[in-house]
Enzyme design. Structure first.
Site, mmCIF file in Angstrom:
data_model
loop_
_atom_site.group_PDB
_atom_site.id
_atom_site.type_symbol
_atom_site.label_atom_id
_atom_site.label_comp_id
_atom_site.label_asym_id
_atom_site.label_seq_id
_atom_site.Cartn_x
_atom_site.Cartn_y
_atom_site.Cartn_z
ATOM 1 C CG HIS A 9 -2.305 0.590 -7.020
ATOM 2 N ND1 HIS A 9 -2.730 0.867 -6.099
ATOM 3 C CD2 HIS A 9 -2.680 -0.870 -7.218
ATOM 4 C CE1 HIS A 9 -3.631 -0.073 -5.063
ATOM 5 N NE2 HIS A 9 -3.776 -1.556 -5.740
ATOM 6 C CD GLU B 75 -2.432 4.609 -6.004
ATOM 7 O OE1 GLU B 75 -2.989 3.830 -6.449
ATOM 8 O OE2 GLU B 75 -1.283 3.145 -4.958
ATOM 9 N NE ARG C 219 -4.481 -1.289 -0.194
ATOM 10 C CZ ARG C 219 -4.535 -2.327 -0.711
ATOM 11 N NH1 ARG C 219 -3.296 -2.733 -1.854
ATOM 12 N NH2 ARG C 219 -5.317 -3.036 -0.906
#
Lengths: 319, 319
Positions: free
Chosen positions: B276, B257, B228
């Protein structure tokens, strides 16, 4: 007392001790790479290191030239060494560094990390879509020398099904799931998700990878060349990558090196170019292995033992 | 007859057959992702797929919500599901894709392929010097869930010495050479050549990687984060990489993000940024695993068996 001229990259204490132990009763003379003179060469019974071939005019005292490199091309021509001088290489010392480079490049292409790196340069947060896995992939390894076997072991350890392709028949290697001959290439290539080439140079392998052969590969195939640049022409590689015969390639060796700045290959998104950098002494373990081989051959030469990696002057390769 | 709403990426025939076999006597309704309506949700006893949480207002008939994702954060808040609805995830289905991405990034940085890719963009034939190897490297794996264990197995298969770091004490996993607790991190981190983080989110891991901790790492250390983004702030990461506390990093997750275009992280040569992207359905095997888990839980729910990956509404994680 024999004189041993040593011209390798800078060695640490353990490495020097290893050579000293192998050369009992000899005089060891260390000369940095690039600083070797004609006199240094003429005065030595044994030379360890790839001294410039231009310095060698059949040196009269020279019994053994132990190269630090894996290739011996520059030293087998007439007039370099006199008949009777033994020529040995460090073939095998570079297998880990070259195989690991090829393997890292394979995974990088599978995961599209080259495209993500490009996107990063443009500050773009962009998903590049589907990826593939080494686990379960069919991997064709062209050339089952020490480098090919090292790569094959890595790929298998992560779940690949490895097909090894060899020039000469032999019992199946433990490193591969399947083994065949170069002449079977066209039959097996269409099954491969990855084709990695460690083919040596020479007439038999020149332009082996023709456009026709690229056309027969899977469209998703990844091609990696860490052998010799002569195996595929720049034009063929470009056509194969532009036309989508294969998905992507990583190439460390080219017909013309350095690759000219105007080559269209530089701009191909699905080609990773590295500048013949997989070998050398970039990996510390390589120099350890070079010293090991040199020490073994040094001792063998001095004690009448059997030398390893002896070059056949007819082929330029290991006997 | 119970109605099962299925909203997953497009499935192939085998995958559909697997779900049908698990749901004998039920009505299976396939609705593409993004096309699910409130009525679809209200009419279903079982939902398979991560339908938008905004469509869920404690649907009265819903017995089981089997998510297609590994995270359940969006579904544990009050008012989304009524008490009694079982919530399960696909934790585990993504371990291969995430671990492989992290592993490919590790090897890429070890071999400096990110720098070679940059040089290629400039049409430069430039040697980037020393590289390192996974063989013999000390690799610290933070988080020994399924992803961490998958990565650990890959690293060990290629010769790494793996130290696994866990939150809770347990017998040593077979996947690692050494195992310790999160509170031992500061003692073991300075030994690591590679530190790879799969830490989950939450208060206990927020900003775990402080600048002080980066300063205590080996200067040659490679840091990979596929857990994370909250585990390290953008500022700390930037300072650690600019100041040379560590050699390089590959990061797939960020506190913000998408990473803003103005972030200074984009321009760091020794940082590989991916958006990601290590998870999702980028690897075909992932959807196979998702369908396997969904089919097992579907059958268990219908036959009174034990479900896997049941979410604890208090923590948002697997019970």
């Amino acid at each position: 007392m024999k004189r041993v001229l040593i011209s390798l990259p800078e060695l640490n204490i353990e490495q020097k001790a290893k050579l000293a132990a192998a050369a009992e009763g000899c005089e060891l003379v260390y000369v940095p790479e690039g600083a070797v003179t004609r006199d240094d060469v003429e005065g030595a019974e044994i030379i360890i290191g790839s001294v410039p071939a231009g310095l060698l005019h059949q040196p009269g005292k020279l019994e053994l030239l132990q190269l630090g490199s894996s290739g011996a091309d520059a030293y087998v021509a007439d007039g370099i060494l006199r008949p009777g001088t033994v020529l040995t290489t460090c073939t095998g010392a570079y297998s880990q560094t070259v195989a690991e480079h090829a393997f890292a490049a394979t995974l990088m292409l599978q995961k599209k990390l080259h495209l993500y790196r490009d996107a990063q340069g443009r500050r773009e947060w962009t998903d590049c879509g589907a990826v593939s896995s080494i686990n379960g992939a069919v991997v064709l390894v062209m050339g089952l020398g020490e480098i090919g076997r090292y790569y094959a072991r890595m790929a298998r350890a992560l779940g690949a099904y490895v097909i090894g392709v060899k020039r000469r028949p032999s019992a199946k290697s433990d490193c591969v799931d399947e083994q065949c001959l170069t002449e079977d290439f066209d039959a097996v290539a269409p099954r491969a998700d990855v084709i990695v080439s460690f083919l040596p140079g020479g007439p038999a392998t020149t332009h082996f990878y023709t456009l026709e052969r690229f056309r027969a590969m899977k469209p998703g195939c990844i091609f990696v060349n860490c052998g010799r640049g002569s195996a595929v022409s720049a034009e063929t590689l470009e056509q194969a990558l532009r036309s989508g015969c294969i998905a992507a390639a990583a190439v460390d060796v080219f017909e013309t090196e350095p690759l000219p700045a105007e080559s269209p290959l530089w701009g191909l998104e699905n080609l990773l170019i590295t500048p013949h950098a997989s070998g050398f002494f970039h990996l510390p373990a390589t120099l350890d292995r070079v010293v090991d081989i040199c020490a073994k051959n040094l001792k063998a030469q001095l004690t009448g033992g059997e030398l390893m990696n002896v070059v056949d002057f007819k082929t330029g390769y290991k006997k």
